[in-house]
Design a protein around this motif. Structure first.
Motif, short mmCIF file in Angstrom:
data_model
loop_
_atom_site.label_atom_id
_atom_site.label_comp_id
_atom_site.label_asym_id
_atom_site.label_seq_id
_atom_site.Cartn_x
_atom_site.Cartn_y
_atom_site.Cartn_z
N ILE A 161 0.85 -1.20 0.00
CA ILE A 161 0.00 0.00 0.00
C ILE A 161 0.89 1.25 0.00
O ILE A 161 2.00 1.22 0.51
CB ILE A 161 -0.86 -0.02 1.30
CG1 ILE A 161 -1.80 -1.22 1.29
CG2 ILE A 161 -1.59 1.28 1.54
CD1 ILE A 161 -2.85 -1.18 0.24
N THR A 162 0.38 2.32 -0.58
CA THR A 162 1.12 3.58 -0.58
C THR A 162 0.37 4.60 0.28
O THR A 162 -0.85 4.71 0.20
CB THR A 162 1.24 4.10 -2.02
OG1 THR A 162 1.91 3.09 -2.78
CG2 THR A 162 2.02 5.40 -2.09
N VAL A 163 1.14 5.31 1.12
CA VAL A 163 0.55 6.37 1.94
C VAL A 163 0.89 7.71 1.29
O VAL A 163 2.03 7.96 0.93
CB VAL A 163 1.09 6.32 3.38
CG1 VAL A 163 0.58 7.52 4.19
CG2 VAL A 163 0.70 5.02 4.06
N VAL A 164 -0.12 8.54 1.14
CA VAL A 164 0.09 9.89 0.61
C VAL A 164 -0.25 10.89 1.72
O VAL A 164 -1.35 10.85 2.27
CB VAL A 164 -0.83 10.14 -0.61
CG1 VAL A 164 -0.59 11.54 -1.19
CG2 VAL A 164 -0.63 9.07 -1.68
N ASN A 165 0.72 11.71 2.07
CA ASN A 165 0.48 12.75 3.09
C ASN A 165 0.40 14.10 2.38
O ASN A 165 1.27 14.43 1.57
CB ASN A 165 1.62 12.80 4.10
CG ASN A 165 1.83 11.46 4.78
OD1 ASN A 165 0.94 10.96 5.45
ND2 ASN A 165 2.99 10.86 4.58
N VAL A 166 -0.63 14.86 2.72
CA VAL A 166 -0.76 16.21 2.16
C VAL A 166 -0.85 17.18 3.32
O VAL A 166 -1.73 17.04 4.18
CB VAL A 166 -2.03 16.36 1.29
CG1 VAL A 166 -2.01 17.67 0.52
CG2 VAL A 166 -2.18 15.19 0.33
N GLY B 178 5.88 4.37 0.09
CA GLY B 178 5.40 3.08 -0.40
C GLY B 178 5.69 1.96 0.59
O GLY B 178 6.11 2.21 1.72
N SER B 179 5.44 0.72 0.17
CA SER B 179 5.72 -0.49 0.97
C SER B 179 5.08 -0.47 2.36
O SER B 179 5.71 -0.76 3.36
CB SER B 179 7.23 -0.70 1.12
OG SER B 179 7.84 -0.75 -0.13
N LYS B 180 3.84 -0.08 2.39
CA LYS B 180 3.08 -0.10 3.66
C LYS B 180 2.01 -1.19 3.60
O LYS B 180 1.65 -1.64 2.51
CB LYS B 180 2.39 1.25 3.89
CG LYS B 180 3.34 2.43 3.93
CD LYS B 180 4.17 2.44 5.18
CE LYS B 180 5.30 3.46 5.07
NZ LYS B 180 6.32 3.24 6.08
N SER B 181 1.52 -1.55 4.76
CA SER B 181 0.44 -2.53 4.84
C SER B 181 -0.71 -1.99 5.68
O SER B 181 -0.47 -1.26 6.64
CB SER B 181 0.93 -3.82 5.51
OG SER B 181 1.81 -4.50 4.68
#
Ligand code: ADP
Ligand code: ASP
Ligand code: MG
Length: 457
Positions: free
Chosen positions: A316-321, A384-387
């Motif tokens: 999973i990918t984390v996007v922080n804004v 990237g590389s999250k769960s």
């Protein structure tokens, strides 16, 4: 009338198909409709053929195709289906001839469009169901091979086409009902459909479960049975935790949440048509047909355990804004979600603070375009590389102390995001991919030390 869907492993070879015939034979009085996936890993292999061809590796692609053909012919032969004269053998040959032509075209053009991927993938289900129809006949059952593309009408969002329900319901009534009325067992391909313009589509990977539910709802079936390779819906993926227990009964909401957060045993959309018509869904093991499996019902039965199951998704990918400019401003979240909506990319988990938002996405094909847009709203950072690990249970609402148990189980891990779902039946964590096995096992140990015998086996 019941709909029985058999997944890839449940039709993977001659033995599996023979087991399937026995399962259907035992249910013949219930007027079964058979929905089947492609044999074993065929879908992956067909897509690999297409990708290889589009890279210009024509011979390699044709060789791969020959291997797939040999596998199908070998299993058909083991089932006593003649290879030279039988209609099934003819159908297999015709399909492979069409696929060879596709491969040659792809190798010449060196371009693979989603439309061609769907055309290629569709042969997996078309092959398996042709063989299956004859298997049922050979076992004394009157079967009729259907073309799902006559019934499942979709939009043209190739590789994950959306169902046009009104047209589909009408087509199912027109084409499937008469076959059932005539006392035959329709054998129907999962996963595939057709646009109103006549192009072949697929409805998303793992979509045969969804096909079964669509057909079941259109036919007002009494039961939708998902036959697979595990004992039912389990407390977590038994490949990750071998002590996982079978869940005897689970609600539609709980199952939907689990499916959405990665429990591959059920395609996430399966629940929608079933709920619409309040049709129970059973998940059953095709290797052990006498076991009761899992029943998915409208209401969650009372359960002493707060958590019923743990689902997870990796990669999973984390996007922080973040935007200090936007501090206290309304419309900040709206702008962000509009960007994701524009690219049709679903967001799974969201956590917000006053000045920043973190979101997770599963799909990254459009990510760089999305990030470019997001940069107009605030500072963006991508990891990237999250769960995602998700604990689901209707009882989470009622039993206090659940976060405490979860945090204790995860105390050695860096937790990047936490969200307690709006439905109050899930609590979700985002962690690093490499810590996923230990997180799932830790949570499973913590929540299933003791289990309610009425709900779990
Ligand atoms: P099929 O080919 O029958 O559709 P899938 O491979 O799509 O089967 O789904 C079955 C697999 O789902 C199981 O083999 C198991 O590894 C996985 N799985 C993930 N989560 C769960 C869960 N909570 N319960 C049961 N199986 C699960
Ligand atoms: N054969 C398709 C896939 O592998 C659909 C399914 O199995 O449900 O994704
Ligand atoms: Mg599946």
């Amino acid at each position: 009338m019941i709909v029985c869907k058999f997944g890839g492993t449940s039709v993977q070879d001659a033995e599996a198909m023979t087991r399937l015939a026995q399962i259907i034979h035992a249910r013949i009085k219930q007027q079964p409709v058979v929905v089947a996936s492609a044999m074993g890993k065929t879908t992956n292999q067909l897509l690999e053929v297409a990708q290889t061809a589009a890279k210009g590796k024509r011979q390699e692609a044709l060789d791969l195709l020959t291997k797939i053909k040999e596998k199908h012919l070998k299993e058909a032969q083991k089932l006593g289906i003649a290879v030279t004269e039988d209609w099934v053998a003819e159908a297999i040959s015709a399909y492979f001839k069409e696929m060879r032509d596709l491969v040659k075209g792809l190798a010449a053009l060196r371009e693979l469009t989603p439309r061609v991927m769907d055309a290629m993938a569709s042969y997996g289900e078309r092959l398996s169901t042709a063989i299956l129809t004859q298997v049922l006949e050979n076992n004394g059952m009157p079967a009729q091979l259907m073309d799902a593309r006559q019934c499942i009408v979709t939009d043209d969002n190739f590789t994950r086409a959306g169902i046009l329900f009104d047209l589909t319901d009408a087509a199912v009534a027109e084409h499937l009902k008469p076959v059932i009325k005539a006392g035959k067992i329709p054998v129907f391909q999962g996963f595939i459909g057709r646009t109103t313009g006549g192009s072949t589509t697929t409805i998303g990977r793992g979509g045969s479960d969804y096909s079964a539910a669509i057909v079941g709802a259109a036919l007002d079936a009494d039961d939708i049975q998902i036959w697979t390779d595990v004992d039912g819906i389990m407390t977590t993926d038994p490949r990750m935790v071998k002590e996982a227990r079978r869940i005897k009964s689970i609600s539609f909401n709980e199952a939907a949440e689990l499916a959405y957060f990665g429990a591959k045993v059920l395609h996430p959309a399966t629940i929608i048509p079933a709920v619409r018509k309040k049709i129970p869904v059973h998940v059953l093991n095709s290797y052990k047909p006498d076991q009761e499996g899992t029943i998915i019902t409208d209401e969650a039965p009372p359960c002493e355990n707060p958590v019923k199951a743990i689902a997870f998704k990796s990669g999973i990918t984390v996007v922080n804004v973040a935007s200090t400019r936007m501090l206290m401003a309304y419309g900040f979240l709206n702008k962000i979600f509009e960007i994701f909506a524009h690219y049709k990319v679903p967001v799974d988990v969201v956590a917000t603070s006053e000045v920043s938002v973190s979101l997770t996405v599963d799909e990254t094909s459009e990510l760089w375009d999305i990030v470019t847009e997001l940069k107009k709203v605030g500072e963006v950072n991508v990891e990237g590389s999250k769960s995602i690990v998700c604990c689901v249970g209707d009882n989470l609402k009622n039993i206090p102390g659940v976060p405490h148990i979860a945090f204790s189980a995860l105390q050695d891990l860096k937790i990047q995001m936490i969200s307690q779902g709006a439905s109050a039946i899930n609590i979700t964590f985002v962690i690093d991919d490499e810590r996923l096995p230990e997180a799932v096992r830790g949570l499973h140990d913590a929540f299933f030390k003791k289990v309610d015998p009425l709900i779990f086996e």
